[in-house]
Write a protein that holds these residues in place. Structure first.
Motif, short mmCIF file in Angstrom:
data_model
loop_
_atom_site.label_atom_id
_atom_site.label_comp_id
_atom_site.label_asym_id
_atom_site.label_seq_id
_atom_site.Cartn_x
_atom_site.Cartn_y
_atom_site.Cartn_z
N UNK A 262 0.82 -1.21 0.00
CA UNK A 262 0.00 0.00 0.00
C UNK A 262 0.86 1.27 0.00
N UNK A 263 2.08 1.16 0.49
CA UNK A 263 2.94 2.34 0.57
C UNK A 263 3.81 2.53 -0.68
N UNK A 264 3.55 1.73 -1.72
CA UNK A 264 4.29 1.87 -2.97
C UNK A 264 3.32 2.25 -4.07
N UNK A 265 3.07 3.55 -4.24
CA UNK A 265 2.08 3.96 -5.23
C UNK A 265 2.43 3.57 -6.65
N UNK A 266 3.73 3.34 -6.93
CA UNK A 266 4.11 2.99 -8.28
C UNK A 266 3.81 1.53 -8.59
N UNK A 267 3.54 0.74 -7.56
CA UNK A 267 3.31 -0.69 -7.76
C UNK A 267 1.88 -0.94 -8.26
N UNK A 268 1.76 -1.77 -9.26
CA UNK A 268 0.45 -2.14 -9.79
C UNK A 268 0.12 -3.54 -9.29
N UNK A 269 -0.88 -3.63 -8.45
CA UNK A 269 -1.21 -4.91 -7.80
C UNK A 269 -1.56 -5.99 -8.80
N UNK A 270 -2.43 -5.66 -9.76
CA UNK A 270 -2.98 -6.69 -10.65
C UNK A 270 -1.91 -7.35 -11.51
N UNK A 271 -0.73 -6.73 -11.63
CA UNK A 271 0.35 -7.35 -12.40
C UNK A 271 0.86 -8.61 -11.72
N UNK A 272 0.55 -8.79 -10.44
CA UNK A 272 0.98 -9.98 -9.71
C UNK A 272 -0.10 -11.07 -9.69
N UNK A 273 -1.21 -10.82 -10.39
CA UNK A 273 -2.30 -11.78 -10.45
C UNK A 273 -2.37 -12.41 -11.84
N UNK A 274 -3.13 -13.49 -11.93
CA UNK A 274 -3.47 -14.06 -13.23
C UNK A 274 -4.73 -13.35 -13.70
N UNK A 275 -4.58 -12.41 -14.62
CA UNK A 275 -5.70 -11.58 -15.06
C UNK A 275 -6.21 -12.03 -16.43
N UNK A 276 -7.41 -11.59 -16.73
CA UNK A 276 -8.08 -11.97 -17.98
C UNK A 276 -7.72 -10.95 -19.07
#
Length: 424
Positions: A262-276
């Motif tokens: 949460x403290x890394x605004x540059x990080x994109x969470x969904x990039x660590x998921x298996x997305x559609x």
């Protein structure tokens, strides 16, 4: 020590890739032996020993080399380097119905496959009734297999493979098209095989089945051997690969804390998921869902959750315009599209009063996962009411994949967590 059924030593499989067909000819005719190809390492230095009576799983993402390895074990392909030793009669289900003649009837294909495995007609006469009984396809056994559904095809192919009394059974995703009753029947046969001291090598994306039935597992990633060992431990490493949190160049780091994410605004969470990649995204976009995450008990963003554990499902929304009382929603579906469960901030009586233009808000849904082990899809939504009319600001249908791991499943969609006692 049990005898060795399959021994794979330092196997490597390299394919030559040419940019155009003429390059192959130019290379073959080159007096200077100039290379016009580039090497593709489908497998690199794979070693595995499977003992008699073991059920060993082989797991990895699509394209990791699992099927290539099985084809080498069964003799369909030759390794570029290394060796494979097989001790015993082997029966393989590498591709559904491989070796079947589509014009032949089911009966004729049974005898054809028996001949390919080295059995005489008299041998197959003794096995034919068991194969037909196991397949359970009725009068279709007398029809050409080109008229079969995929389920009937799977039943017949597995019935032939399982009833020719192999010492070693190789299965590559062949059960995924069968119904739940047929799969249960096949797994019972797996256990019977193990009790008889037979050997099974099992490739599957169904990690719950790997966890339940396989004594050990081999994890392959990008053609490289990552781990061999107890299935639960190997699957834990595989989870990190699925979450894009595995470092091939070093040890796996401790799980990332939620607060750090949460403290890394540059990080994109969904990039660590298996997305559609083909997610359905629509709405008028006064508010837009810009990110989402599944976070496990250890604070790791991941697409895999252990049954019975708590997790957080997070969605981050950016407001392009000021919105009063926005409603944040999540829905979980099974692979067939059936809505299993879901909720929203209105149902939970915890709406945000105002989403101000130019700001973001993150809704965090925390819950215990009592879904049965399996694969699910998560959808996200942000809606609201304007003049008593529901307005869809943004919806993401089937945005990401969730896999629930479980060593024990009960009946239905979720586990009631029952306890059993006996009274006199």
């Amino acid at each position: 020590m049990k005898n060795i059924a399959v021994e794979i030593k330092n196997v490597r499989k390299v394919y030559k890739l040419f940019d155009k067909p003429t390059d192959r000819l130019r290379e073959s005719l080159s007096f200077t032996h100039k290379n016009y190809h580039r090497d593709h390492f489908a497998l690199e230095d794979i070693s595995l020993t499977v003992h008699e009576g073991e059920c060993v799983g082989i797991i990895g993402t699509n394209g990791s080399g699992k099927s290539t390895l099985l084809k080498i074990v069964t003799g369909v392909l030759n390794p570029t380097e290394g060796s494979v030793t097989v001790n015993g009669k082997i029966s393989a289900l590498l591709e559904l119905g491989a070796g079947f003649n589509m014009e032949y009837t089911g009966i004729e294909n049974i005898y054809l496959n028996g001949t390919m495995m080295g059995f005489s007609e008299a041998d197959m006469d003794k096995k034919i009734d068991d194969i037909i009984d196991f397949a359970e396809i009725g009068d279709f056994i007398q029809q050409p297999v080109k008229t079969y559904s995929s389920g009937m095809f799977a039943r017949l192919a597995f019935a032939v493979a399982i009833n020719v009394e192999p010492d070693i059974l190789i299965v590559d995703e062949a059960l995924s098209v069968g119904d739940i009753f047929f799969q249960a029947k096949c797994y019972r046969k797996f256990n019977e095989f193990k009790e008889k001291g037979k050997t099974i090598v099992f490739v599957s994306h169904d990690l719950n089945s790997v966890l339940k039935y396989c004594d050990r597992s081999l994890l392959i990633h990008h053609g490289k051997q990552i781990a061999v060992g107890k299935s639960s431990e190997v699957i834990d490493i595989y989870k990190k690969i699925l979450a894009n949190q595995y470092d091939e160049n070093g040890p796996v780091e401790p799980s990332q804390e939620v607060s750090a994410a949460e403290n890394k605004p540059e990080e994109i969470w969904k990039e660590k998921l298996v997305t559609n990649p083909q997610v359905i995204d629509y709405g008028e976009k006064k508010a837009e869902i810009v990110d989402f995450a599944i976070v496990d008990e250890k604070g790791m963003i991941t697409s895999t959750i252990d049954k019975g554990s708590r997790c957080k499902i997070k969605m981050k929304v950016f407001f392009h315009d000021t919105v009063q009382n926005p409603i944040f929603a999540i829905t979980i579906k099974d692979r067939k599209g059936t809505e299993i469960t879901g909720t929203n901030t209105a149902l939970e009586d915890n709406n945000l009063s105002t989403g101000k233009k130019g700001t973001t808000a993150t809704a965090v849904f925390e819950q215990r996962i009592d879904l049965q082990g399996g694969q699910y899809l998560i959808s996200f939504g942000c809606t609201g009411y304007e003049l008593d009319s529901l307005v869809v600001y943004n919806r993401l249908y089937d945005a990401c994949f969730l896999e629930v791991f479980s060593a024990k499943n009960t009946i239905g969609y979720y586990d009631m967590n029952s306890s059993v006692t006996y009274e006199k």
